[in-house]
Scaffold this motif. Structure first.
Motif, PDB file in Angstrom:
ATOM      1  N   VAL A 243       0.095  16.943  37.766  1.00  0.00           N
ATOM      2  CA  VAL A 243       0.743  17.226  39.054  1.00  0.00           C
ATOM      3  C   VAL A 243      -0.305  17.267  40.166  1.00  0.00           C
ATOM      4  CG1 VAL A 243       1.966  18.984  40.390  1.00  0.00           C
ATOM      5  CG2 VAL A 243       2.747  18.401  38.092  1.00  0.00           C
ATOM      6  N   PHE A 244      -1.448  17.877  39.891  1.00  0.00           N
ATOM      7  CA  PHE A 244      -2.467  18.023  40.926  1.00  0.00           C
ATOM      8  C   PHE A 244      -3.200  16.715  41.214  1.00  0.00           C
ATOM      9  CE2 PHE A 244      -1.534  22.347  41.057  1.00  0.00           C
ATOM     10  CZ  PHE A 244      -2.255  22.957  42.073  1.00  0.00           C
ATOM     11  N   VAL A 245      -3.348  15.837  40.227  1.00  0.00           N
ATOM     12  CA  VAL A 245      -4.055  14.584  40.479  1.00  0.00           C
ATOM     13  C   VAL A 245      -3.122  13.451  40.890  1.00  0.00           C
ATOM     14  CG1 VAL A 245      -5.939  15.187  38.917  1.00  0.00           C
ATOM     15  CG2 VAL A 245      -4.040  13.804  38.068  1.00  0.00           C
ATOM     16  N   SER A 246      -1.816  13.584  40.595  1.00  0.00           N
ATOM     17  CA  SER A 246      -0.894  12.486  40.892  1.00  0.00           C
ATOM     18  C   SER A 246       0.295  12.884  41.760  1.00  0.00           C
ATOM     19  CB  SER A 246      -0.348  11.895  39.586  1.00  0.00           C
ATOM     20  OG  SER A 246       0.557  12.805  38.967  1.00  0.00           O
ATOM     21  N   GLY A 247       0.610  14.179  41.811  1.00  0.00           N
ATOM     22  CA  GLY A 247       1.734  14.627  42.625  1.00  0.00           C
ATOM     23  C   GLY A 247       3.066  14.615  41.901  1.00  0.00           C
ATOM     24  N   HIS A 248       3.087  14.349  40.593  1.00  0.00           N
ATOM     25  CA  HIS A 248       4.359  14.346  39.859  1.00  0.00           C
ATOM     26  C   HIS A 248       4.126  14.795  38.423  1.00  0.00           C
ATOM     27  CE1 HIS A 248       3.291  10.846  37.462  1.00  0.00           C
ATOM     28  NE2 HIS A 248       2.852  10.259  38.565  1.00  0.00           N
ATOM     29  N   ASP A 249       5.211  15.071  37.717  1.00  0.00           N
ATOM     30  CA  ASP A 249       5.094  15.487  36.315  1.00  0.00           C
ATOM     31  C   ASP A 249       5.988  14.633  35.430  1.00  0.00           C
ATOM     32  OD1 ASP A 249       7.555  16.404  37.082  1.00  0.00           O
ATOM     33  OD2 ASP A 249       7.310  18.428  36.276  1.00  0.00           O
ATOM     34  N   CYS A 264       0.776   8.340  28.753  1.00  0.00           N
ATOM     35  CA  CYS A 264       1.515   8.488  30.007  1.00  0.00           C
ATOM     36  C   CYS A 264       0.593   8.949  31.129  1.00  0.00           C
ATOM     37  CB  CYS A 264       2.669   9.467  29.813  1.00  0.00           C
ATOM     38  SG  CYS A 264       3.670   9.715  31.297  1.00  0.00           S
ATOM     39  N   TYR A 265      -0.263   9.915  30.828  1.00  0.00           N
ATOM     40  CA  TYR A 265      -1.188  10.456  31.832  1.00  0.00           C
ATOM     41  C   TYR A 265      -2.090   9.352  32.393  1.00  0.00           C
ATOM     42  CZ  TYR A 265      -4.411  13.947  33.857  1.00  0.00           C
ATOM     43  OH  TYR A 265      -5.179  14.706  34.726  1.00  0.00           O
ATOM     44  N   HIS A 266      -2.712   8.588  31.502  1.00  0.00           N
ATOM     45  CA  HIS A 266      -3.645   7.559  31.962  1.00  0.00           C
ATOM     46  C   HIS A 266      -2.913   6.376  32.596  1.00  0.00           C
ATOM     47  CE1 HIS A 266      -7.334   9.404  30.604  1.00  0.00           C
ATOM     48  NE2 HIS A 266      -6.760   9.689  29.441  1.00  0.00           N
ATOM     49  N   ARG A 267      -1.716   6.073  32.116  1.00  0.00           N
ATOM     50  CA  ARG A 267      -0.929   5.023  32.754  1.00  0.00           C
ATOM     51  C   ARG A 267      -0.600   5.414  34.197  1.00  0.00           C
ATOM     52  NH1 ARG A 267       2.414   4.619  28.992  1.00  0.00           N
ATOM     53  NH2 ARG A 267       4.072   5.948  29.806  1.00  0.00           N
ATOM     54  N   SER A 268      -0.256   6.658  34.394  1.00  0.00           N
ATOM     55  CA  SER A 268       0.051   7.145  35.737  1.00  0.00           C
ATOM     56  C   SER A 268      -1.169   7.063  36.648  1.00  0.00           C
ATOM     57  CB  SER A 268       0.545   8.598  35.649  1.00  0.00           C
ATOM     58  OG  SER A 268       0.782   9.121  36.931  1.00  0.00           O
ATOM     59  N   MET A 269      -2.342   7.451  36.128  1.00  0.00           N
ATOM     60  CA  MET A 269      -3.559   7.385  36.947  1.00  0.00           C
ATOM     61  C   MET A 269      -3.948   5.942  37.248  1.00  0.00           C
ATOM     62  SD  MET A 269      -6.101  10.472  35.898  1.00  0.00           S
ATOM     63  CE  MET A 269      -6.906  10.285  37.486  1.00  0.00           C
ATOM     64  N   ASN A 270      -3.777   5.032  36.295  1.00  0.00           N
ATOM     65  CA  ASN A 270      -4.094   3.631  36.543  1.00  0.00           C
ATOM     66  C   ASN A 270      -3.219   3.049  37.650  1.00  0.00           C
ATOM     67  OD1 ASN A 270      -6.146   3.448  34.656  1.00  0.00           O
ATOM     68  ND2 ASN A 270      -4.773   2.835  32.993  1.00  0.00           N
ATOM     69  N   LYS A 271      -1.938   3.418  37.612  1.00  0.00           N
ATOM     70  CA  LYS A 271      -1.010   2.935  38.638  1.00  0.00           C
ATOM     71  C   LYS A 271      -1.424   3.437  40.018  1.00  0.00           C
ATOM     72  CE  LYS A 271       3.221   3.497  37.523  1.00  0.00           C
ATOM     73  NZ  LYS A 271       4.537   4.172  37.300  1.00  0.00           N
TER      74      LYS A 271
END
Length: 331
Positions: A243-249, A264-271
Motif C-alpha cells: 500500500v505504501f509503495v504502490s497506493g493499493h492492496d 503479485c507484489y513484484h508484478r505491481s511494482m514492475n507495472k
C-alpha cells in the motif's frame, strides 16, 4: 516463534544436545565479535570496507544533511559531526510462559549489543506492557499484539524503534544499526517472501504511525475474510508495505500463499515502474528489492535478517549481522 516454543517441552536428548551445541557456537561467535569490536574498533563509529566484504552484505549509509550556503566549510563539518543521531531503541516481546534458557541467552545477546552501542533496550512480557489494554488483552490479540505494541511505541518513544523477534541474535557486533537506518520504515529484503518482519525498524512519527495502522487494517481484513493459509502478522505487514509503495492492496485477493503474494507484489511494482518511470531498488547480484530506489519513507535493506536455510542472499554465514532462527525446530 511457535517452532521455538515447542523446544521448551522437548524431552529428546538428541534435540537438546543439538540445540545446546548450535546455541553455544552462535553465542561464541557473537561474543568473539563483541571482543574484537572492543579491542580493535578504537571507538570508531564507521565500518571498514574489509568488515563489509567479510559480511558479504551491502551496508547503507546515512545521507548527510545539506549544508546551507552561508555556513563555512569548517562550521559545516563541525555541525555535521556533532549532530546527535536519533535515539535507537531495540524492542523484543516474549510471554513468560514461552521463556526458556535459550530465549534468555538470545535476549542477553541483544541487550549486550544495545549496551555496547549506547542504544536503549526494551524487553517486554505480559507483566510490563505499556498500556492497560495490552496487559489485559495480549493473549487474545494473537497476530495483532506486535502492531498494537508498536503503535503505542511510535507515538511515545522518540527516534528509531527496532523490532527484533525473540528468536534472533547478533552475530556481528561491529555493525551499527544507527548507520543503516534511513527514511521512516526499514524492512528486511527477502527474495522468497518479500520480507520477514522478525527484524525491522520504524522511526517514531506520523509516517510510522500510519504504516502500523495500515498493518492492523490489513490483519483485520484477512481475519474477516477468513483467508485460508493466512500466515500471522507477516502477511499483513507485506500488504501494508505494498500500500505504501504502490497506493493499493490488490494483492490481498490473490491466492493466500507467499509465492502468489510475492509474484503479485513484484508484478505491481514492475507495472508502476514502467508507467511512472520509477527506479526499483536493487540488491546483491542486481536482485530487485521491494521498495523504490529513492523512496524518502520506505527503505528495504539486505543483510539485516539472515537465517539457517534462508534463500540466498539471506542464508546465514559467519560475519552476517543478525541470525534469525525462524523455522528451526531445534532452537
Amino acid at each position: 516463534m511457535q517452532a521455538i516454543r515447542r523446544v521448551g517441552s522437548m524431552s529428546s536428548k538428541r534435540c537438546a544436545s543439538w540445540y545446546a551445541r548450535w546455541l553455544s557456537i552462535f553465542i561464541f561467535l557473537a561474543s568473539f565479535s563483541m571482543i574484537h569490536y572492543a579491542l580493535y574498533s578504537q571507538h570508531d563509529d564507521s565500518t571498514t570496507s574489509d568488515e563489509v566484504a567479510a559480511a558479504e552484505v551491502p551496508v547503507a549509509v546515512i545521507v548527510a544533511t545539506p549544508t546551507p550556503d552561508d555556513v563555512s566549510l569548517d562550521e559545516a563539518t563541525t555541525a555535521e559531526t556533532s549532530i546527535p543521531l536519533d535515539p535507537v531503541t531495540i524492542v523484543s516481546w516474549l510471554p513468560t510462559a514461552w521463556t526458556t534458557p535459550g530465549y534468555e541467552a538470545l535476549g542477553n545477546n541483544r541487550q549486550r549489543y544495545a549496551e555496547m552501542h549506547g542504544y536503549n533496550f526494551l524487553k517486554f512480557n505480559e507483566s510490563n506492557l505499556p498500556t492497560h489494554e495490552l496487559t489485559r488483552d495480549w493473549a487474545s490479540m494473537k497476530h495483532r499484539l506486535k502492531p498494537n505494541l508498536l503503535l503505542h511505541l511510535v507515538q511515545h518513544t522518540p527516534g528509531w524503534i527496532i523490532w527484533m523477534d525473540a528468536d534472533t541474535l547478533f552475530t556481528n557486533f561491529t555493525t551499527r544499526w544507527s548507520e543503516l537506518l534511513r527514511g521512516d520504515v526499514v524492512f528486511a529484503e527477502a527474495p522468497d517472501v518479500v520480507t520477514n518482519n522478525g527484524v525491522f525498524a520504524l522511526r517514531a512519527g506520523e509516517v510510522a504511525k500510519h504504516f502500523v495502522l495500515e498493518w492492523l487494517r490489513q490483519i483485520e481484513l484477512l481475519l474477516r475474510d477468513k483467508i485460508p493459509g493466512f500466515s500471522g502478522d507477516n502477511f499483513g505487514f507485506i500488504l501494508s508495505l505494498l500500500v505504501f509503495v504502490s497506493g493499493h492492496d490488490e494483492c490481498r485477493s490473490t491466492r493466500p500463499d507467499y509465492t502468489a503474494l510475492r509474484h503479485c507484489y513484484h508484478r505491481s511494482m514492475n507495472k508502476l515502474s514502467l508507467n511512472n518511470e520509477k527506479l526499483r531498488s536493487t540488491g546483491p547480484r542486481n536482485m530487485y528489492g521491494a521498495s523504490w530506489a529513492e523512496d524518502p519513507h520506505i527503505t528495504g535493506l539486505w543483510g539485516i535478517n539472515s537465517g539457517l536455510g534462508f534463500i540466498e542472499p539471506n542464508n546465514w554465514q559467519p560475519g552476517h549481522f543478525i541470525l534469525h532462527f525462524a523455522g528451526q525446530d531445534a532452537v
